[in-house]
Design an enzyme around this catalytic site. Structure first.
Site, mmCIF file in Angstrom:
data_model
loop_
_atom_site.group_PDB
_atom_site.id
_atom_site.type_symbol
_atom_site.label_atom_id
_atom_site.label_comp_id
_atom_site.label_asym_id
_atom_site.label_seq_id
_atom_site.Cartn_x
_atom_site.Cartn_y
_atom_site.Cartn_z
ATOM 1 C CG HIS A 518 -2.250 0.657 0.951
ATOM 2 N ND1 HIS A 518 -2.449 1.557 -0.074
ATOM 3 C CD2 HIS A 518 -3.446 0.555 1.583
ATOM 4 C CE1 HIS A 518 -3.696 1.975 -0.062
ATOM 5 N NE2 HIS A 518 -4.326 1.382 0.930
ATOM 6 C CG ASP A 522 -2.528 5.174 -4.209
ATOM 7 O OD1 ASP A 522 -1.861 5.046 -3.161
ATOM 8 O OD2 ASP A 522 -2.401 6.142 -4.990
#
Length: 546
Positions: A518, A522
């Protein structure tokens, strides 16, 4: 003065030869015991080779880049004492490395001057110290022993297996003699340069022999002449230990056995608590397992006399030390989870069209073409989807803060092997058709399972597929293969009733579980990537277009 021929040890799990990378000494140099003399490269790692003796370099065999045979001559030394070879002029010919039949130990005055670094057991006059086999690693894990106290070993015989950060290495004996003491247990971390095996050898050896009275009981039994079997006889514990075949040890007493014996017992369904051992200190050996099975004890008894009952109560616990490759896997998984903030995304995909195409291709394939499973189609979908989102095909160095995006797709295939989870690599997956992809997946996975995979076949992946095949379940949360930033995990294909064009129909459906780093990917980009894969697999004619 004598001549000592140092032969290339086996440092690569049975590798027949290794590449000479560089020399650290030259002819005429004076070297000390354990000084680095050369770098060699096996299929798994670059290894620093250290001198087993102190002396003057008379000859070096080989040039950088040359393949040197295991147990072929590497360096010839002039040493004090008799050495291990006939006194003759050094020559690069292999015949110069031929040892005399009589195993004569090397005199190493340097080691005598400082015996504290490698204390000898009673009766021992040669201490084999753990060499540096891992690019300067300060310690290595002892995986298992191939010898026991009292064994007579020959020069170059395998005595132990150790694991560095890069590979499992078989260590061979530098001398011929009788094993007097083993320094360490399986799973223990041993320091490089620390004592590994103490031998009784002919000649002076490399340490002053310790007085017999100073030894512990288990070692004193190896003081007699080099006979392989007397190890079990003098030990009073070993005679008291043998118990009836189906009788367990005292409560809390752990059975002694090597990892190989424990693995075999586990495969046979044998509880080692019920197996008497004939080795030193009651250690269980392969012969003890064979005898136990021959006596009809192949099934472990949960309680004596009631083991055949369907509802017999089970008692006790089993402790298993995590060592070797399994420990490395555990460390790598923990590192990935600790360093990478995972985001997991799951989508269901209609695989009916892929399955129909796959069945058609398998029915019409040529004789030299492999049968296709679903993985080549998923691999191709990943390759095509990465064209739109190349950042996902990257390595992230979080310490340096650098993201390296790769143009080629080197596809890791997580594979379950007898030794644990490995990730063989299909290189340049973007350049392969479905048949070539299937062949390469089968080849590298097979090599990982049978232990023949080369180092480059087990490293360098840029994105990984982890598939549990028919055991794929409904959903899972795959752990990213650090330092990659994404992993794709197909689950099993199953027929489900779905609504299509307003009608209830039966379709072959599969959930695709994927995880992303992450910090780099995204949630929106992860979803776009998976949706692209979904579209390609639901319309497989587009997989090889453009």
């Amino acid at each position: 003065m004598g001549r000592f021929v140092f032969k290339l040890p086996d440092v690569g799990e049975g590798t027949a030869e290794a590449e000479l990378v560089a020399w650290h000494v030259a002819v005429g140099d004076r070297v000390e015991e354990d000084q680095i003399v050369a770098d060699i490269m096996t299929d798994k790692a670059t290894v620093e080779i250290t001198a087993p003796v102190s002396g003057k370099v008379l000859a070096i065999h080989g040039e950088p880049g040359q393949m040197i045979p295991v147990r072929g001559p590497l360096v010839e030394f002039e040493v004090e004492g008799a050495g291990n070879a006939a006194d003759a002029e050094p020559t690069p010919a292999p015949v110069a490395a031929k040892p005399e039949p009589a195993p004569v130990a090397v005199e190493a005055p340097k080691a005598e001057a400082a015996p504290v670094s490698a204390p000898a057991a009673a009766g021992a006059n040669y201490v084999f110290k753990l060499p540096d086999v891992g690019e300067g690693t300060a310690e290595a894990e002892l995986v298992g022993w191939h010898v026991k106290v009292g064994d007579a070993v020959e020069e170059d015989q395998i005595v132990a297996e150790i694991m560095t950060d890069k590979a499992t290495v078989e260590l061979t004996s530098p001398v011929s003699g009788v094993v007097v003491a083993l320094h360490g247990e399986a799973g223990q971390q041993l320091p490089v340069g620390g004592p590994l095996v103490s031998f009784k050898v002919e000649g002076k050896g490399n340490v002053a022999a310790a007085p017999a009275a100073a030894a512990a009981a288990p070692v004193a039994k190896a003081e007699p002449a080099p006979v392989a079997k007397p190890a079990a006889a003098p030990a009073p514990k070993a005679e008291a230990k043998p118990v009836p075949a189906m009788t367990g040890r005292q409560p809390g007493e752990r059975a002694l056995a090597s990892p190989a014996v424990r693995n075999r017992a586990r495969d046979l369904g044998i509880d080692l608590a019920f197996v008497p051992g004939s080795g030193p200190a009651g250690r269980i050996q392969h012969e003890d397992l064979d005898a136990f099975v021959a006596r009809g004890g192949s099934l472990p008894a949960t309680t004596v006399g009631t083991a055949s009952s369907t509802y017999a109560r089970a008692e006790g616990t089993t402790e298993t030390k995590i060592i070797g490759l399994r420990r490395k896997i555990a460390e790598k998984m923990a590192e990935s989870v600790r360093r990478i903030p995972h985001i997991t995304y799951v989508e269901e995909i209609d695989m009916t069209a892929v399955e129909e195409l796959r069945a058609h291709l398998n029915a019409t394939k040529a004789k030299d073409q492999p049968k296709l499973n679903v993985l080549p189609f998923i691999a191709r979908a990943i390759v095509v989807a990465l064209r739109d989102q190349p950042t996902i095909n990257s390595h992230y160095d979080d310490e340096a803060g650098v993201l390296t995006t790769h143009a080629p797709v080197h596809l890791g295939i997580a594979a379950q092997t007898p030794n644990g989870l490995m990730v063989p690599v299909v290189r340049h997956a973007e350049a392969l058709d479905p048949y070539a992809t299937a062949l390469e997946i089968a080849r590298v996975s097979g090599a990982a399972k049978d232990g023949s995979a080369k180092r480059e076949e087990l490293s360098g992946s840029t994105i990984t597929i982890t598939s549990l095949g028919t055991l794929g379940g409904v959903v899972h949360t795959p752990i990213i293969n650090h330092p990659e930033v994404a992993i794709v995990g197909p689950n099993k294909i199953a027929e489900r009733v779905v609504i299509k064009d307003g009608q209830m129909v039966v379709r072959k459906m599969m959930n695709l579980s994927s995880s992303f780093d992450h910090r780099i990917v995204d949630g929106h980009d992860a979803a776009v990537f998976v949706q692209r894969i979904k579209g390609l697999l639901e319309h497989p004619a587009t997989l090889w277009m453009n």
